[in-house]
Design a protein around this motif. Structure first.
Motif, PDB file in Angstrom:
ATOM      1  N   LYS A 167     126.763  58.313   6.721  1.00  0.00           N
ATOM      2  CA  LYS A 167     125.842  58.503   5.600  1.00  0.00           C
ATOM      3  C   LYS A 167     124.483  57.890   5.880  1.00  0.00           C
ATOM      4  O   LYS A 167     123.449  58.479   5.594  1.00  0.00           O
ATOM      5  CB  LYS A 167     126.428  57.853   4.349  1.00  0.00           C
ATOM      6  N   LYS A 169     123.247  57.161   8.792  1.00  0.00           N
ATOM      7  CA  LYS A 169     122.717  57.544  10.106  1.00  0.00           C
ATOM      8  C   LYS A 169     122.381  56.321  10.955  1.00  0.00           C
ATOM      9  O   LYS A 169     121.266  56.155  11.437  1.00  0.00           O
ATOM     10  CB  LYS A 169     121.483  58.430   9.947  1.00  0.00           C
ATOM     11  N   ASP A 192     117.923  64.390  12.956  1.00  0.00           N
ATOM     12  CA  ASP A 192     117.739  65.025  11.656  1.00  0.00           C
ATOM     13  C   ASP A 192     119.077  65.485  11.102  1.00  0.00           C
ATOM     14  O   ASP A 192     119.183  65.868   9.953  1.00  0.00           O
ATOM     15  CB  ASP A 192     116.834  66.265  11.795  1.00  0.00           C
ATOM     16  N   GLY A 193     120.064  65.474  11.938  1.00  0.00           N
ATOM     17  CA  GLY A 193     121.345  66.059  11.549  1.00  0.00           C
ATOM     18  C   GLY A 193     122.290  65.057  10.936  1.00  0.00           C
ATOM     19  O   GLY A 193     121.917  63.942  10.555  1.00  0.00           O
ATOM     20  N   TYR A 194     123.538  65.458  10.857  1.00  0.00           N
ATOM     21  CA  TYR A 194     124.586  64.613  10.299  1.00  0.00           C
ATOM     22  C   TYR A 194     125.419  64.075  11.445  1.00  0.00           C
ATOM     23  O   TYR A 194     126.041  64.845  12.177  1.00  0.00           O
ATOM     24  CB  TYR A 194     125.445  65.458   9.359  1.00  0.00           C
ATOM     25  N   GLU A 196     128.325  63.011  13.544  1.00  0.00           N
ATOM     26  CA  GLU A 196     129.738  63.358  13.414  1.00  0.00           C
ATOM     27  C   GLU A 196     130.630  62.306  14.072  1.00  0.00           C
ATOM     28  O   GLU A 196     131.515  61.752  13.439  1.00  0.00           O
ATOM     29  CB  GLU A 196     130.013  64.710  14.079  1.00  0.00           C
ATOM     30  N   GLY A 210     125.413  67.139  14.059  1.00  0.00           N
ATOM     31  CA  GLY A 210     125.217  68.558  13.827  1.00  0.00           C
ATOM     32  C   GLY A 210     124.028  68.709  12.913  1.00  0.00           C
ATOM     33  O   GLY A 210     123.912  68.002  11.921  1.00  0.00           O
ATOM     34  N   ASN A 211     123.142  69.604  13.245  1.00  0.00           N
ATOM     35  CA  ASN A 211     121.987  69.826  12.396  1.00  0.00           C
ATOM     36  C   ASN A 211     122.042  71.235  11.829  1.00  0.00           C
ATOM     37  O   ASN A 211     121.896  72.219  12.544  1.00  0.00           O
ATOM     38  CB  ASN A 211     120.701  69.627  13.207  1.00  0.00           C
ATOM     39  N   ALA A 212     122.270  71.313  10.527  1.00  0.00           N
ATOM     40  CA  ALA A 212     122.401  72.618   9.894  1.00  0.00           C
ATOM     41  C   ALA A 212     121.043  73.288   9.735  1.00  0.00           C
ATOM     42  O   ALA A 212     120.956  74.502   9.671  1.00  0.00           O
ATOM     43  CB  ALA A 212     123.066  72.455   8.532  1.00  0.00           C
ATOM     44  N   GLU A 213     120.006  72.478   9.671  1.00  0.00           N
ATOM     45  CA  GLU A 213     118.664  73.013   9.492  1.00  0.00           C
ATOM     46  C   GLU A 213     118.300  73.997  10.600  1.00  0.00           C
ATOM     47  O   GLU A 213     117.892  75.113  10.346  1.00  0.00           O
ATOM     48  CB  GLU A 213     117.651  71.863   9.484  1.00  0.00           C
ATOM     49  N   ASN A 215     120.515  74.657  13.085  1.00  0.00           N
ATOM     50  CA  ASN A 215     121.751  75.174  13.646  1.00  0.00           C
ATOM     51  C   ASN A 215     121.968  74.714  15.086  1.00  0.00           C
ATOM     52  O   ASN A 215     122.064  75.526  16.004  1.00  0.00           O
ATOM     53  CB  ASN A 215     121.732  76.701  13.584  1.00  0.00           C
ATOM     54  N   TYR A 241     127.080  75.236  15.483  1.00  0.00           N
ATOM     55  CA  TYR A 241     127.640  74.117  14.741  1.00  0.00           C
ATOM     56  C   TYR A 241     128.644  73.401  15.637  1.00  0.00           C
ATOM     57  O   TYR A 241     129.217  73.984  16.544  1.00  0.00           O
ATOM     58  CB  TYR A 241     128.284  74.557  13.427  1.00  0.00           C
ATOM     59  N   VAL A 595     141.010  58.416  -1.801  1.00  0.00           N
ATOM     60  CA  VAL A 595     141.005  59.140  -0.535  1.00  0.00           C
ATOM     61  C   VAL A 595     139.769  58.768   0.267  1.00  0.00           C
ATOM     62  O   VAL A 595     139.832  58.414   1.432  1.00  0.00           O
ATOM     63  CB  VAL A 595     141.040  60.666  -0.795  1.00  0.00           C
TER      64      VAL A 595
END
Lengths: 635, 170
Positions: A167, A169, A192-194, A196, A210-213, A215, A241, A595
C-alpha cells in the motif's frame, strides 16, 4: 458434511463460455486496456534499421531450427517474419479464447540471445559476496522447485529482513540483530505501479510492480550491499499485466499477459500490437521473430516471457506467444505455461530457459483443468500433469438449472515435445483434486468429496504410471510438503478446522497417517498460498498465521516422536483498521476483516531466532523455548 | 468517443489485481453463483453477472486489496439482484411470503436444492457463510445489515436445513 457437499454442487453452477466472452468483450471495449505508453527511444527510420538488424541477427537461429521444425512436421505454430504478419494475424482473431487442438503439438526452436558475454557476468556475480557478511543460516520462501526462487512480500538474507509494504510502496529494511530488530532503512519505491512481490539475489533486491496505467510490469532493482543506503539500478520493464516470475541464480524471468485491443491497433505502429521490453540495453518492441503464432491457438492475449540479468539490468532473451497463460511452472531448465481452454481442457506450452534466454519448444494440451502450479512437474525430461475434468455423465437439471456433469480426475505424462506418453484416467469420479505433490518417481494427490483419498502414483515407468495406494481420511489437504525421509506433511481443512496431517510414505504403496492435529481457524492464508507456510524439516518447524475469533495468531508446530507438538501460538495485536467499501459513493460503509489482517504475515528464522513479520511489526522469539525476545513496531 | 472513458483521470498506481478483466477471470464464478442462489435462474444470473462487472468498472480504481475487490463484487451482486427482485418476473417466481414448501425430496436433489428452497434472506446468508467462507461480521458488511440480523438468518436457515437434510454438521 453439508459444507463440502454444498460447495461441490454450487461449484457446478457457472456461466456459459458465450456469456463470459460477451462480458469480456464489453470490458475490453470500455477501454481499460490503454495502448502501451512506454518510453520509446528509437523512432522512424532509425527504428526500422534497428529492427532490421535484429531480424538479421536472428536468422542465424532460424537456419538451425529449420531442421527441427521439419522433423516435427511443423504445421501450425510459426514465428512471424515481420510485424505486418503479426498485425494481420491479430486482425483475424475473434474476441474469444480459442481452443488449442491436440494435433497441433509442434516444436519450434526460436528466440534470440541478444546479450553476448552472459557467462562472464554470471561468474562475477557468484564471486562478489557482500562485504559485511554476517548472515546466519536462515529460512527461505517456500517454493516448489529447489533452486528456483519464488517471489514473496517478505524475504531475508540472514542479515536483514526485507518487508514489502504494497500500500505504501515501500520496502522496510530491518537488521535482525539476533532477535533485537532495528529498522535501518525505508526504501521508497519510485514505481507508478502496484508493488506485487520481491526477490533477493546476491546483493540485489528486485521489486516487481504492475502498472495498470500503461499496462506494464516493472522490475525495480536496488543494490543493497549496504542495507542502510540502497542504490537504485536501472529497471527492467515489459508489456502486460503481471502473471508470475521466478529467479534462478542472478537471472529473473517475468511472465506477463498482454491483451491487445483489436480496435485500437495501427499497422504502422507496432507498439500498438507487439509487446515491448525496456531495460538497460534494450528499449523497443520485441523482434518480430520472437513472436510465436499458431493459426488455431490464438487469443488476442500475448504471453510474454523475458529473462533479465539482475546484476546489470540487461535483457538475456524474450519470447512472446499469441495465446493465454494462467498457471506457471518453472524448473531450472523449463517454464511451462498452461491455460484453460473454452471447452474446459488445458493448453500447455513449454519454454526452455538457460541463463536468461527463453526459447519456445513445444505446444500441447491435456484433458481437464489444473489446480495450481503444483499440478505440474518435470522429472527426467518428462512433464506430469494432474487434472480435473467434467464428464457428460451426471449432467442433470434442477428446475431451470443445468448441472454440469460429474468430475473426473486424471494424470498425464507428456514428453519434451508435450506429446502424451502415459496416462491414468477416470480417477475418483465425482471428486476434485485438492492438492498435488510430485517427489521424483512417486506422485501424490488428494481428491475430495466425502473423505479425502490420498493417492500415491508410481511414475518410475513414465509410459505406464500406476496408482499404487490410496488412503482415505476425513478432510483434505490444500498443500503437501515433503518432510524428511519417508514423510509427507499435509496442510488443509476438516470442516471449520485447520488440519495438519503427517503421512508416512516410506512405503508409497501403503501410506498411513501417523498423526493429525486440528485446531479452530476462521481464516488462514496458508491454505491458499504456499508461500505463507513455513515448512522446514531440518529445523523441524511448521508455521503459519491465522485468524480466529477476531484475533490474529501465528502458530508454530514441530513433529516429535510421531506426534505434532504445538511449540507456540503468538498473539499478534493488530488493531482493526477501518476500510471503506467504496469511498465517495453510495456504499460508504466501514469494512473490517479478519481476513485482511491475517494476511501478509510470514514466519522466518535466522540462526536460532524466530521472527513473525508483518509490515506493521516484528515479534522475535527464541527457538529453544519460544519465549518472546522483543516486539518492534515498524515505521 | 471510446477514448474518453472514465479511466482517463485515473490516478497513477492503480493496483493491477483490481483491473476489471482480471477481476472478471478471477471472480466471475463466485459472482455468478451468488446471483444464482439469489435468483434461482441462470438467465437472470447471466444478466446480473454482466451488470455487476459493468458497475464494477466504475469503481475498480478505488480498490485497495484483493479482499476489497471480492467484497465489493459481492456487494454489487446483492444490489443488482435486489433491483431485479422488484421486476414482475421475480415477484411471480419468488413466493411473496417466502414460506417454505414441504421438502420430502432432500435425498434426491441434494443440499443445493434444499438451500435454494430457503427464503431469499436465509439462503443468501447460508451461501456467503458456507461457500464464501465469510464471517458473520463480513456478511453483515456485504449485506449492509447488522451482525445480529445475519446471525438470526443463519440460525433460522440452519434450523430448516437440519430438518430437511437430517444433517447435524451445520
Amino acid at each position: 458434511m453439508f459444507e463440502e457437499e454444498y460447495r461441490n454442487q454450487i461449484d457446478k453452477i457457472e456461466p456459459d463460455e458465450t456469456v463470459r466472452n460477451e462480458i469480456r468483450t464489453r470490458i475490453s471495449e470500455h477501454g481499460t486496456k490503454k495502448p502501451m505508453n512506454l518510453r520509446i527511444v528509437m523512432r522512424g527510420a532509425f527504428a526500422a534499421a534497428a529492427c532490421f538488424a535484429l531480424v538479421c541477427s536472428a536468422f542465424a537461429v532460424t537456419g538451425r531450427s529449420g531442421q527441427f521444425s521439419k522433423r516435427n512436421q511443423l504445421r501450425k505454430t510459426v514465428n512471424s517474419k515481420d510485424y505486418s504478419e503479426i498485425f494481420d494475424t491479430i486482425k483475424t482473431i475473434e474476441n474469444k479464447q480459442i481452443y488449442i487442438s491436440e494435433d497441433i503439438a509442434t516444436g519450434v526452436n526460436y528466440g534470440f540471445s541478444s546479450v553476448p558475454g552472459n557467462a562472464s557476468i554470471t561468474t562475477k556475480a557468484k564471486t562478489s559476496l557482500p562485504k559485511d557478511n554476517t548472515s546466519a543460516s536462515h529460512s527461505e520462501t517456500t517454493k516448489q522447485v529447489e533452486g528456483v526462487d519464488e517471489a514473496d512480500i517478505i524475504k531475508t538474507d540472514g542479515k536483514c529482513i526485507y518487508i514489502l509494504s504494497q500500500k505504501d510502496k515501500k520496502v522496510k529494511i530491518v537488521r535482525a540483530n539476533n532477535g533485537n530488530p532495528e529498522q535501518c532503512a525505508i526504501l521508497e519505491l519510485s514505481t507508478d505501479g502496484y508493488p506485487e512481490e520481491m526477490y533477493l539475489s546476491g546483493n540485489r533486491i528486485v521489486i516487481i510492480s504492475g502498472n495498470a496505467e500503461n499496462n506494464s510490469v516493472i522490475a525495480e532493482i536496488y543494490d543493497i550491499s549496504n542495507p542502510e543506503s540502497p542504490i537504485k539500478q536501472e529497471k527492467c520493464m515489459q508489456s502486460g499485466y503481471y502473471n508470475d516470475s521466478r529467479v534462478i541464480g542472478n537471472k529473473l524471468y517475468i511472465i506477463s499477459g498482454l491483451f491487445i485491443d483489436k480496435e485500437n491497433i495501427d499497422e504502422g505502429k507496432p507498439k500498438t500490437y507487439v509487446p515491448e521490453v525496456v531495460c538497460k540495453d534494450y528499449d523497443s518492441v520485441v523482434p518480430a521473430n520472437s513472436v510465436l503464432m499458431s493459426k488455431e491457438c490464438l487469443s488476442a492475449t500475448y504471453t510474454v516471457i523475458s529473462g533479465y540479468n539482475i546484476d546489470d539490468s540487461t535483457l538475456c532473451g524474450t519470447q512472446s506467444l499469441l495465446g493465454d497463460a494462467a498457471t506457471v511452472y518453472c524448473s531450472e531448465n523449463n517454464i511451462i505455461t498452461a491455460a484453460r481452454t473454452e471447452d474446459g481442457n488445458t493448453s500447455v506450452n513449454r519454454f526452455e530457459i538457460s541463463e536468461g534466454t527463453v526459447t519456445h519448444k513445444a505446444i500441447g494440451s491435456v484433458s481437464g483443468t489444473l489446480l495450481n502450479q503444483f499440478s505440474i512437474d518435470e522429472h527426467n525430461g518428462n512433464f506430469r500433469f494432474v487434472t480435473t475434468g467434467f464428464t457428460k455423465e451426471g449432467e442433470t437439471e434442477i428446475g431451470a438449472v443445468k448441472i454440469i456433469g460429474d468430475t473426473i480426475n486424471a494424470l498425464y505424462v507428456l514428453d519434451g515435445d508435450l506429446k502424451q506418453i502415459g496416462a491414468i484416467e477416470n480417477v475418483a469420479p465425482g471428486e476434485r483434486v485438492y492438492s498435488v505433490r510430485f517427489m521424483g518417481d512417486i506422485g501424490y494427490f488428494v481428491t475430495f468429496r466425502q473423505v479425502d483419498p490420498l493417492f500415491s502414483v508410481d511414475l518410475s515407468n513414465p509410459e505406464k504410471p500406476a496408482i499404487i495406494g490410496s488412503l482415505k481420511i476425513p478432510g483434505f489437504s490444500n498443500y503437501l510438503f515433503p518432510y524428511g525421509e519417508g514423510r509427507l506433511l499435509g496442510i488443509g481443512k476438516n470442516g471449520a478446522y485447520a488440519k495438519l496431517s503427517m503421512f508416512d510414505v516410506s512405503n508409497p504403496a501403503n501410506v498411513s497417517e501417523s498423526d493429525v492435529t486440528e485446531f479452530d481457524v476462521d481464516y488462514a492464508e496458508a491454505l491458499q498460498n504456499h508461500k505463507a507456510n513455513l515448512v522446514d524439516y531440518n529445523k523441524n518447524i511448521i508455521g503459519f498465521a491465522y485468524g480466529v475469533d477476531d484475533m490474529v495468531k501465528y502458530g508454530i508446530f514441530s513433529y516429535e516422536n510421531g506426534d505434532f507438538v504445538q511449540k507456540a501460538e503468538i498473539d499478534l495485536e493488530y488493531k482493526t483498521e477501518p476500510e471503506y467499501l467504496y469511498k465517495n459513493g453510495e456504499y460508504s460503509r466501514v469494512y473490517t476483516s479478519i481476513v485482511g489482517m491475517a494476511q501478509d504475515i510470514r514466519g522466518l528464522y535466522i540462526g536460532d531466532v524466530f521472527y513473525v513479520v508483518s509490515e506493521k511489526e516484528i515479534v522475535s522469539c527464541n527457538m529453544d523455548d519460544f519465549n518472546i525476545i522483543s516486539e518492534v513496531e515498524l515505521k | 468517443m471510446r477514448g474518453m472513458c472514465m479511466f482517463t483521470e485515473t490516478a497513477a498506481g492503480v493496483p493491477v489485481f483490481a483491473r476489471p478483466e482480471i477481476a472478471f477471470e478471477k471472480y466471475a464464478d463466485i459472482v455468478y453463483r451468488l446471483a444464482f442462489v439469489r435468483t434461482k435462474s441462470r438467465y437472470d444470473s447471466d444478466d446480473i453477472l454482466q451488470d455487476v462487472f459493468m458497475r464494477y468498472m466504475k469503481v475498480w480504481t478505488r480498490m485497495e486489496s484483493e479482499e476489497h475487490v471480492k467484497a465489493m463484487l459481492l456487494r454489487i451482486t446483492v444490489n443488482c439482484s435486489n433491483s431485479l427482485k422488484t421486476s414482475s418476473w421475480f415477484k411471480k417466481t419468488e413466493p411473496l411470503d417466502e414460506s417454505i414448501e414441504a421438502a420430502n425430496t432432500a435425498e434426491e436433489n441434494g443440499v443445493l436444492c434444499e438451500v435454494l428452497k430457503l427464503p431469499l434472506k436465509y439462503r443468501t446468508a447460508i451461501h456467503l457463510y458456507y461457500y464464501g467462507g465469510y464471517s458473520v461480521k463480513e456478511i453483515a458488511m456485504i449485506l449492509e445489515t447488522n451482525p445480529s440480523t445475519v446471525k438470526t438468518r443463519l440460525a433460522r436457515g440452519r434450523e430448516i436445513l437440519k430438518n430437511t437434510l437430517k444433517a447435524d454438521d451445520l
